[in-house]
Design a protein around this motif. Structure first.
Motif, short mmCIF file in Angstrom:
data_model
loop_
_atom_site.label_atom_id
_atom_site.label_comp_id
_atom_site.label_asym_id
_atom_site.label_seq_id
_atom_site.Cartn_x
_atom_site.Cartn_y
_atom_site.Cartn_z
N GLU A 55 14.20 -0.82 -9.49
CA GLU A 55 14.85 -1.57 -10.56
C GLU A 55 14.29 -2.98 -10.71
OE1 GLU A 55 17.14 -1.95 -6.74
OE2 GLU A 55 16.31 -0.32 -7.95
N SER A 56 13.56 -3.47 -9.70
CA SER A 56 12.97 -4.81 -9.79
C SER A 56 11.62 -4.81 -10.49
CB SER A 56 12.82 -5.40 -8.39
OG SER A 56 11.86 -4.66 -7.63
N VAL A 57 11.10 -3.63 -10.80
CA VAL A 57 9.79 -3.55 -11.47
C VAL A 57 9.96 -4.00 -12.91
CG1 VAL A 57 7.91 -2.02 -12.16
CG2 VAL A 57 9.09 -1.66 -9.97
N PRO A 58 9.12 -4.93 -13.40
CA PRO A 58 9.23 -5.38 -14.79
C PRO A 58 9.11 -4.21 -15.78
CG PRO A 58 7.75 -6.80 -13.55
CD PRO A 58 8.06 -5.64 -12.66
N VAL A 68 4.18 12.97 -4.02
CA VAL A 68 4.31 11.78 -4.85
C VAL A 68 4.85 10.66 -3.99
CG1 VAL A 68 5.42 10.74 -6.87
CG2 VAL A 68 4.72 13.15 -6.94
N ARG A 69 4.11 9.55 -3.94
CA ARG A 69 4.53 8.39 -3.17
C ARG A 69 4.57 7.19 -4.11
NH1 ARG A 69 5.40 12.10 -0.54
NH2 ARG A 69 4.73 12.61 1.58
N ILE A 70 5.74 6.55 -4.20
CA ILE A 70 5.92 5.36 -5.04
C ILE A 70 6.48 4.26 -4.16
CG2 ILE A 70 7.01 4.38 -7.09
CD1 ILE A 70 7.30 7.18 -8.19
N ALA A 71 5.78 3.13 -4.11
CA ALA A 71 6.20 2.03 -3.25
C ALA A 71 6.13 0.72 -4.02
CB ALA A 71 5.32 1.95 -2.01
N VAL A 72 7.17 -0.09 -3.83
CA VAL A 72 7.21 -1.44 -4.38
C VAL A 72 7.23 -2.40 -3.21
CG1 VAL A 72 8.46 -3.06 -5.83
CG2 VAL A 72 8.49 -0.62 -6.39
N ASP A 73 6.11 -3.11 -3.02
CA ASP A 73 6.01 -3.96 -1.84
C ASP A 73 5.02 -5.09 -2.11
OD1 ASP A 73 6.31 -4.91 0.77
OD2 ASP A 73 4.65 -3.68 1.52
N GLY A 74 5.43 -6.29 -1.79
CA GLY A 74 4.53 -7.43 -1.89
C GLY A 74 4.05 -7.73 -3.30
N GLY A 75 4.92 -7.53 -4.29
CA GLY A 75 4.52 -7.82 -5.66
C GLY A 75 3.57 -6.82 -6.26
N VAL A 76 3.48 -5.62 -5.69
CA VAL A 76 2.57 -4.59 -6.18
C VAL A 76 3.31 -3.26 -6.24
CG1 VAL A 76 0.44 -3.30 -5.72
CG2 VAL A 76 0.54 -5.75 -5.24
N LEU A 77 3.09 -2.54 -7.32
CA LEU A 77 3.59 -1.17 -7.45
C LEU A 77 2.45 -0.23 -7.09
CD1 LEU A 77 5.64 1.02 -8.37
CD2 LEU A 77 4.67 0.77 -10.68
N ASP A 78 2.67 0.53 -6.04
CA ASP A 78 1.66 1.46 -5.56
C ASP A 78 2.16 2.89 -5.80
OD1 ASP A 78 -0.92 1.54 -3.51
OD2 ASP A 78 0.41 3.27 -3.29
N MET A 79 1.39 3.67 -6.52
CA MET A 79 1.79 5.04 -6.83
C MET A 79 0.63 5.97 -6.50
SD MET A 79 3.46 6.49 -10.37
CE MET A 79 2.04 5.98 -11.35
N VAL A 96 -2.72 4.59 -8.13
CA VAL A 96 -2.54 3.49 -9.07
C VAL A 96 -1.95 2.29 -8.33
CG1 VAL A 96 -1.43 2.72 -11.19
CG2 VAL A 96 -2.19 5.09 -10.97
N GLU A 97 -2.52 1.12 -8.59
CA GLU A 97 -1.96 -0.14 -8.07
C GLU A 97 -1.77 -1.08 -9.25
OE1 GLU A 97 -4.43 -1.75 -5.06
OE2 GLU A 97 -4.14 -0.10 -3.64
N LEU A 98 -0.54 -1.55 -9.43
CA LEU A 98 -0.21 -2.42 -10.54
C LEU A 98 0.47 -3.68 -10.03
CD1 LEU A 98 1.27 0.18 -13.07
CD2 LEU A 98 -1.08 -0.67 -12.97
N PRO A 99 0.00 -4.85 -10.44
CA PRO A 99 0.69 -6.09 -10.03
C PRO A 99 2.01 -6.23 -10.80
CG PRO A 99 -1.11 -6.60 -11.52
CD PRO A 99 -1.20 -5.12 -11.24
N LEU A 100 3.01 -6.78 -10.13
CA LEU A 100 4.32 -6.97 -10.75
C LEU A 100 4.46 -8.33 -11.40
CD1 LEU A 100 6.63 -5.35 -8.04
CD2 LEU A 100 5.49 -4.29 -9.98
N GLY A 101 3.54 -9.21 -11.14
CA GLY A 101 3.63 -10.56 -11.70
C GLY A 101 3.19 -10.57 -13.15
#
Length: 405
Positions: free
Chosen positions: A310-313, A342-353, A400-405
């Motif tokens: 839920e914190s992902v923009p 399927v692995r989805i992780a939100v850590d350190g300002g990065v969404l890793d899927m 996939v790696e996506l920055p959250l900033g």
């Protein structure tokens, strides 16, 4: 029809000449005040063509003058398809926006002065050519009247009327050539400024990006729905089990309904329909719907989610949903009902899927992808992230790696 006669059949040729003649109107009006048109001398003519220059230059300081001149130029120099010429309307290269800078005002002033002088020259040539033609026409029965005509006329003779086409041909040639030169000058002096060109380029880029985004949306949503429907229908036919068939039909119905919602939302955007709010675009919070759809199609999906989704923009979450959707669609389309992790992780300002699936025996792992995988990489790049697709340790992987900033 010979090529050199073709311009004479086009209405734009004569509207261009009329546009130049109208430009001399201010000179004629000022000539009535000074120095007058009663047998003017050469110096009087010089005053007539130069006196209005400060007036038209001052008029160019009004921003709306550039819009007025641009509209006239578009209408009379490049009227459009009805005059059988190409490049009319918005593609004419002539701006119809008010002056926004001193550079625009300066170019407008140059255009007005050029139009003034070209109009005076066009009027003078027109009077001379028609006067010469009329003098020759009447020279068959009496000596031609040469008053006001610069070109010497022959004496009385029956052959004079045969020479009438010559000044008219000269006039038509000047009409064609001068009209084209004025059109080129209008594009140069009334054309878009650098800032207007930049704004138009930015608008065009936004339109292309929006079209690309809509195309990806339709590809991902409709492609996923059709893939699930095909896989479910084939599995139901092969199973010949009423209970399994019911589950397959439920999955097809749910997936089709979601695809219809996406299609309606996209069409509403294309129609710019503001009467009803567009439906909410799905995010990673709705990812369970995709996973259940894949499981209903026979795939064994092992899921692990860490971190607060839920914190992902919003933009990242929506694009992440589409990437996951295309990844699962790619699995069902090319590998069938195989185990998927399927692995989805939100850590350190990065969404890793990470989506990995087994490759069926005999399936070549080339590493090349179609438009769907290319769309995943493009989405990631636009968000400042990166995506890799291809074989990895005997499996197919989408990472996939996506920055959250």
């Amino acid at each position: 029809m010979p090529r050199f006669l073709r311009p004479l059949t086009r209405a734009v040729t004569y509207t261009r000449w009329l546009h130049m003649l109208v430009g001399s109107g201010i000179a004629l009006i000022s000539a009535f005040a000074y120095p007058g048109l009663d047998d003017p001398s050469f110096s009087d003519w010089m005053v007539i063509v130069t006196l209005p220059i400060p007036l038209v230059a001052a008029a160019a300081l009004v921003p709306a003058m550039r819009r007025a001149e641009g509209l006239q130029a578009r209408l009379m120099l490049i009227p459009g398809q009805h005059a059988r010429v190409k490049g009319g309307g918005d593609d004419s290269g002539i701006s119809v926006t008010p002056s926004a800078s001193w550079s625009d005002r300066g170019r407008t002033a140059l255009w007005l002065v050029l139009r003034l002088e070209a109009g005076c020259a066009a009027g003078f040539v027109t009077v001379q050519c028609f006067g010469t033609a009329l003098g020759l026409l009447g020279g068959a029965t009496e000596p031609p009247d040469s008053s006001g005509v610069l070109v010497p006329l022959p004496g009385q003779g029956w052959a004079n009327p045969l020479l009438v086409p010559i000044p008219l041909a000269v006039l038509m040639a000047l009409v064609v050539v001068a009209g084209r030169l004025m059109t080129a000058a209008a594009r140069r002096l009334l054309g878009p400024s650098p800032s207007e060109r930049l704004a138009a380029l930015e608008e065009r880029t936004e339109q292309l990006l929006e079209r690309a985004r809509i195309a990806r949306e339709l590809h991902d949503s409709i492609g996923h729905a059709l893939t699930v429907a095909v896989v479910q229908a084939g599995a139901a036919r092969a199973a010949a089990d009423p209970e399994f068939t019911d589950r397959a039909l439920d999955a097809i119905e749910e997936t089709g309904r979601a695809a219809l919602e996406d299609l309606e939302r996209v069409l509403r955007v294309l129609r710019e329909d503001e009467r009803r709010p567009a439906s909410r675009r799905p995010t990673l919070a709705d990812a369970e719907r995709l996973l259940e759809s894949a499981r209903a199609s026979g795939a064994k999906v092992d899921t692990e989610v860490t971190g607060p989704l839920e914190s992902v923009p919003g933009p990242v979450s929506r694009e992440g949903y589409r990437m996951l959707q295309e990844s699962l669609t790619n699995v069902l389309r090319h590998s069938g009902p195989v185990p998927v992790r399927v692995r989805i992780a939100v850590d350190g300002g990065v969404l890793d899927m990470n989506v990995r699936n087994a490759l069926p025996a005999g399936t070549p792992a080339t590493g090349r992808g179609g438009s769907g995988l290319r769309g995943i990489r493009e989405r990631a790049t636009l968000l400042g992230g990166r995506a890799t697709t291809g074989p990895y340790d005997g499996e197919w992987q989408v990472h996939v790696e996506l920055p959250l900033g």
